[in-house]
Design a protein around this motif. Structure first.
Motif, PDB file in Angstrom:
ATOM      1  N   ILE A   1       0.807  -1.217   0.000  1.00 25.31           N
ATOM      2  CA  ILE A   1       0.000   0.000   0.000  1.00 25.31           C
ATOM      3  C   ILE A   1       0.842   1.269   0.000  1.00 25.31           C
ATOM      4  N   HIS A   2       0.583   2.116  -0.992  1.00 22.28           N
ATOM      5  CA  HIS A   2       1.159   3.459  -1.055  1.00 22.28           C
ATOM      6  C   HIS A   2       0.137   4.414  -0.453  1.00 22.28           C
ATOM      7  N   ASP A   3       0.517   5.081   0.632  1.00 24.74           N
ATOM      8  CA  ASP A   3      -0.389   5.993   1.330  1.00 24.74           C
ATOM      9  C   ASP A   3       0.386   7.268   1.655  1.00 24.74           C
ATOM     10  N   ARG A   4       0.186   8.298   0.850  1.00 26.72           N
ATOM     11  CA  ARG A   4       0.874   9.556   1.096  1.00 26.72           C
ATOM     12  C   ARG A   4      -0.144  10.670   1.317  1.00 26.72           C
ATOM     13  N   GLU A   5      -0.163  11.168   2.546  1.00 26.13           N
ATOM     14  CA  GLU A   5      -1.093  12.221   2.956  1.00 26.13           C
ATOM     15  C   GLU A   5      -2.542  11.836   2.679  1.00 26.13           C
ATOM     16  N   ALA A   6      -2.830  10.545   2.845  1.00 22.56           N
ATOM     17  CA  ALA A   6      -4.193  10.036   2.594  1.00 22.56           C
ATOM     18  C   ALA A   6      -4.545   8.960   3.619  1.00 22.56           C
ATOM     19  N   HIS A   7      -4.049   9.126   4.838  1.00 20.33           N
ATOM     20  CA  HIS A   7      -4.172   8.059   5.833  1.00 20.33           C
ATOM     21  C   HIS A   7      -5.623   7.644   6.094  1.00 20.33           C
TER      22      HIS A   7
ATOM     23  N   ILE B   1      -9.800  -5.889   4.272  1.00 19.42           N
ATOM     24  CA  ILE B   1      -8.450  -6.311   3.897  1.00 19.42           C
ATOM     25  C   ILE B   1      -7.707  -6.799   5.134  1.00 19.42           C
ATOM     26  N   LYS B   2      -7.175  -8.007   5.059  1.00 19.01           N
ATOM     27  CA  LYS B   2      -6.509  -8.607   6.214  1.00 19.01           C
ATOM     28  C   LYS B   2      -4.989  -8.628   6.086  1.00 19.01           C
ATOM     29  N   LYS B   3      -4.495  -8.639   4.851  1.00 19.55           N
ATOM     30  CA  LYS B   3      -3.039  -8.757   4.657  1.00 19.55           C
ATOM     31  C   LYS B   3      -2.530  -7.591   3.825  1.00 19.55           C
ATOM     32  N   ALA B   4      -1.833  -6.690   4.501  1.00 22.90           N
ATOM     33  CA  ALA B   4      -1.327  -5.499   3.814  1.00 22.90           C
ATOM     34  C   ALA B   4      -0.029  -5.054   4.461  1.00 22.90           C
ATOM     35  N   VAL B   5       0.855  -4.505   3.624  1.00 25.17           N
ATOM     36  CA  VAL B   5       2.037  -3.804   4.119  1.00 25.17           C
ATOM     37  C   VAL B   5       1.832  -2.324   3.825  1.00 25.17           C
ATOM     38  N   MET B   6       1.901  -1.518   4.863  1.00 28.04           N
ATOM     39  CA  MET B   6       1.801  -0.074   4.701  1.00 28.04           C
ATOM     40  C   MET B   6       3.198   0.420   4.329  1.00 28.04           C
ATOM     41  N   HIS B   7       3.435   0.437   3.023  1.00 29.63           N
ATOM     42  CA  HIS B   7       4.751   0.753   2.462  1.00 29.63           C
ATOM     43  C   HIS B   7       5.190   2.165   2.840  1.00 29.63           C
ATOM     44  N   CYS B   8       6.481   2.283   3.187  1.00 28.93           N
ATOM     45  CA  CYS B   8       7.062   3.589   3.528  1.00 28.93           C
ATOM     46  C   CYS B   8       6.172   4.296   4.554  1.00 28.93           C
ATOM     47  N   PHE B   9       5.891   3.623   5.639  1.00 28.71           N
ATOM     48  CA  PHE B   9       4.931   4.129   6.621  1.00 28.71           C
ATOM     49  C   PHE B   9       5.312   5.534   7.077  1.00 28.71           C
ATOM     50  N   SER B  10       4.320   6.424   7.081  1.00 28.27           N
ATOM     51  CA  SER B  10       4.597   7.825   7.421  1.00 28.27           C
ATOM     52  C   SER B  10       3.585   8.402   8.400  1.00 28.27           C
TER      53      SER B  10
ATOM     54  N   ALA C   1      -0.346   4.014  13.355  1.00 25.24           N
ATOM     55  CA  ALA C   1       0.380   2.744  13.291  1.00 25.24           C
ATOM     56  C   ALA C   1      -0.356   1.669  14.083  1.00 25.24           C
ATOM     57  N   GLN C   2      -0.834   2.031  15.262  1.00 23.06           N
ATOM     58  CA  GLN C   2      -1.536   1.055  16.098  1.00 23.06           C
ATOM     59  C   GLN C   2      -2.851   0.628  15.468  1.00 23.06           C
ATOM     60  N   LYS C   3      -3.550   1.575  14.824  1.00 25.57           N
ATOM     61  CA  LYS C   3      -4.796   1.224  14.120  1.00 25.57           C
ATOM     62  C   LYS C   3      -4.519   0.200  13.020  1.00 25.57           C
ATOM     63  N   CYS C   4      -3.434   0.411  12.279  1.00 29.25           N
ATOM     64  CA  CYS C   4      -3.074  -0.513  11.199  1.00 29.25           C
ATOM     65  C   CYS C   4      -2.698  -1.891  11.758  1.00 29.25           C
ATOM     66  N   ILE C   5      -1.908  -1.876  12.823  1.00 27.21           N
ATOM     67  CA  ILE C   5      -1.472  -3.135  13.436  1.00 27.21           C
ATOM     68  C   ILE C   5      -2.671  -3.909  13.979  1.00 27.21           C
ATOM     69  N   ASN C   6      -3.647  -3.189  14.527  1.00 26.29           N
ATOM     70  CA  ASN C   6      -4.859  -3.841  15.041  1.00 26.29           C
ATOM     71  C   ASN C   6      -5.627  -4.575  13.942  1.00 26.29           C
ATOM     72  N   GLU C   7      -5.456  -4.121  12.690  1.00 28.33           N
ATOM     73  CA  GLU C   7      -6.102  -4.788  11.554  1.00 28.33           C
ATOM     74  C   GLU C   7      -5.277  -5.967  11.035  1.00 28.33           C
ATOM     75  N   GLY C   8      -4.058  -6.135  11.592  1.00 31.45           N
ATOM     76  CA  GLY C   8      -3.183  -7.212  11.130  1.00 31.45           C
ATOM     77  C   GLY C   8      -2.226  -6.788  10.033  1.00 31.45           C
ATOM     78  N   TRP C   9      -2.190  -5.488   9.742  1.00 28.06           N
ATOM     79  CA  TRP C   9      -1.326  -4.985   8.686  1.00 28.06           C
ATOM     80  C   TRP C   9       0.083  -4.727   9.216  1.00 28.06           C
ATOM     81  N   LEU C  10       1.057  -4.826   8.339  1.00 29.88           N
ATOM     82  CA  LEU C  10       2.455  -4.608   8.709  1.00 29.88           C
ATOM     83  C   LEU C  10       2.907  -3.213   8.282  1.00 29.88           C
ATOM     84  N   LEU C  11       3.947  -2.731   8.945  1.00 29.09           N
ATOM     85  CA  LEU C  11       4.541  -1.441   8.606  1.00 29.09           C
ATOM     86  C   LEU C  11       5.829  -1.681   7.833  1.00 29.09           C
TER      87      LEU C  11
END
Length: 253
Positions: free
Chosen positions: A124-130, A142-151, A157-167
């Motif tokens: 996932i590319h997420d720039r200024e669109a969190h 969505i259960k499996k995601a990497v939040m690419h270049c986490f910003s 970050a905790q919200k994403c981790i709670n969904e099972g997503w990686l940073l």
């Protein structure tokens, strides 16, 4: 080590970069596409080197290249190529252009649905669109995601981790003025982090200004180790196992 996001096809000398990366202890590199224009290059690299895997997707900056047949093309190419292990790089980018948000959103959803159909993780590319990125992904379950270049922030970050997503953590972490991402890395479990270079971009310190390469992955691991008061070897072991499990990479590539 595993570099979970590296645009090898964009480097000046991909074969040399792959050789140097292996010598530097990088065992696996995941190469995402950004546009239909480089689907072929990504597939060729993934199928030419045992240590390379591919991801197919259209970056939000290239949404105008996402045509009527593109979803079918992605689905078919991924289905026919076992070395493609994710959909990406996809997402939202409000930094460069906010005039095409509706188009970005439609194409983001389309590609997330392809990933769901194929049961594959997403890069996932997420720039200024969190907020929009999160809500769309959560809405589609969505259960499996990497939040690419986490910003994002620690809370995001905790919200994403709670969904099972990686940073996805890369070279920005090594920049002296990158205080926010350093605080995020300190606060989250190491098991929620994967390493990435985003080569040829975001070259880590002390090589800023040079073309980035997976061979520099160890400098990101070292900075994580410093921030979490552990060893680089421990960071390597944990992040490698996380990536292998997440992307279903078998054996020692």
């Amino acid at each position: 080590m595993i570099d979970t996001h590296s645009h090898i096809d964009m480097l000046k000398n991909p074969p040399l970069a792959i050789k140097e990366s292996k010598e530097a202890g990088v065992d696996v590199i995941i190469v995402p596409s950004s546009s239909p224009d480089n689907f072929g290059a990504v597939l060729n690299l993934a199928n030419s080197y045992p240590m390379l895997f591919g991801a197919l997707g259209v970056h939000p900056e290239d949404v105008l290249k996402y045509e009527e047949n593109t979803p079918k093309d992605i689905y078919n190419l991924v289905s026919q190529n076992p070395k493609v292990i994710a959909i990406g790089e996809i997402g939202l980018d409000y930094y460069w252009d906010r005039t095409n948000i509706k188009k970005q959103t439609e194409i983001f959803k389309s590609q997330l649905e392809i990933a769901l159909c194929l049961d594959l993780p997403v890069l996932i590319h997420d720039r200024e669109a969190h907020e929009d990125t999160f809500n769309i992904m959560k809405g589609l379950n969505i259960k499996k995601a990497v939040m690419h270049c986490f910003s994002g922030s620690i809370d995001f970050a905790q919200k994403c981790i709670n969904e099972g997503w990686l940073l996805g953590i890369g070279g920005v972490l090594t920049f002296k003025n990158s205080k926010k991402i350093k605080e995020v890395v300190k606060s989250v479990p190491l098991e929620s982090i994967v390493l990435e270079t985003d080569a040829p971009y975001l070259t880590p310190h002390p090589f800023r200004g040079e073309e980035n390469s997976p061979k520099y992955l160890k400098f990101i691991a070292k900075e994580i180790a410093n921030l979490k008061d552990t060893t680089t070897e421990h960071v390597d072991i944990v992040t490698t196992q996380t990536a292998k499990n997440f992307f279903n990479i078998k054996g020692d590539e």
